[in-house]
Design an enzyme around this catalytic site. Structure first.
Site, short mmCIF file in Angstrom:
data_model
loop_
_atom_site.label_atom_id
_atom_site.label_comp_id
_atom_site.label_asym_id
_atom_site.label_seq_id
_atom_site.Cartn_x
_atom_site.Cartn_y
_atom_site.Cartn_z
N SER A 89 0.85 -1.19 0.00
CA SER A 89 0.00 0.00 0.00
C SER A 89 0.88 1.24 0.00
CB SER A 89 -0.90 0.00 1.23
OG SER A 89 -0.13 0.15 2.41
N CYS A 90 0.32 2.36 -0.44
CA CYS A 90 1.12 3.59 -0.53
C CYS A 90 1.59 4.03 0.86
CB CYS A 90 0.32 4.69 -1.20
SG CYS A 90 -1.24 5.08 -0.41
N TYR A 91 0.69 3.93 1.84
CA TYR A 91 1.07 4.33 3.20
C TYR A 91 2.24 3.50 3.71
CZ TYR A 91 -3.12 7.23 3.92
OH TYR A 91 -4.07 8.20 3.86
N ILE B 64 3.01 10.91 -0.75
CA ILE B 64 3.04 10.28 0.57
C ILE B 64 3.93 11.11 1.49
CG2 ILE B 64 3.51 8.15 1.85
CD1 ILE B 64 3.48 6.69 -0.87
#
Length: 219
Positions: free
Chosen positions: A126-128, A219
């Site tokens: 995931s990007c996070y 991000i």
């Protein structure tokens, strides 16, 4: 030439993938099915034919379908010696719970390059968690932090949200604001703790808070 099939991708990720592949000198898109297109299939037989036809025409498959719909696709692709890059948020959560039919390799090349190169199934993080893992890696490797209590605040743009999330459509909720997202009920802590253990052999305790900030991506 490497032929790339994109299955079940939607919106921003489909657009980004298409641009990356179009600009790559050694890759070309062989098939493209969005999740909404597939849901409009009038018969299960046609749906399966579309999937297996995409596998036949491709060397690499980007799969955006949830794991409950994609298990047979991934298994068939691997059986035919094709590589799969899993880009579904649902599959990222399923990987954390050990629910996927194939054993994927965690797809952060900065930390896992050799395993990714030899893998048939790669789970896109995931990007996070990408931001969190890249920040944590040197600290964990150098034993510079207390591994029992790690606090992470991550901030990402609106494109990090699921397309079904109400925040995607709510300008008032996102504009000129920083908003905590799924506080205390997200899969990010599980993913980070699991992958730190897999990559570094270390046990870590994470208190993780994701935030949405008023920008498209980042991000």
């Amino acid at each position: 030439m490497v032929w790339v099939g994109i299955i079940g991708a939607e919106a921003y990720i489909a657009n980004a993938l298409s641009k990356l592949i179009a600009s790559h000198p050694a890759a070309q898109i062989s098939t493209f099915f969005s999740e909404s297109q597939l849901s409009d299939c009038t018969s299960e037989k046609y749906y399966k034919w579309s999937m297996f036809d995409a596998i036949e025409k491709s060397d690499i498959i980007f799969n955006g379908l949830p794991h409950k719909n994609s298990g047979s696709i991934i298994s068939e692709a691997v059986k035919q010696g094709k590589k799969v890059i899993d880009i579904s948020d649902d599959n990222s959560a399923a990987m954390n719970k050990g629910e996927l039919s194939a054993s994927p390799v965690y797809g952060i090349p900065e930390l896992n390059k050799e395993n990714i190169m030899n893998a048939f199934v790669v789970s896109n993080p995931s990007c996070y968690c990408t931001g969190a893992m890249l920040g944590l890696a040197p600290l964990v490797h150098g034993k510079l932090i207390d591994m029992k209590s790690v606090i992470i605040d991550s901030k990402a743009g609106v494109t990090s949200l699921s397309k079904t999330d109400k925040l995607v459509e709510s300008f008032l909720d996102n504009n000129e604001s920083v908003k905590a997202y799924k506080l205390g009920r997200d899969n990010h802590s599980i993913e980070i703790e699991q992958q730190v253990g897999n990559l570094f052999g270390e046990k870590i305790g994470v208190f993780y808070t994701p935030y949405i900030v008023p920008m498209n991506k980042g991000i």
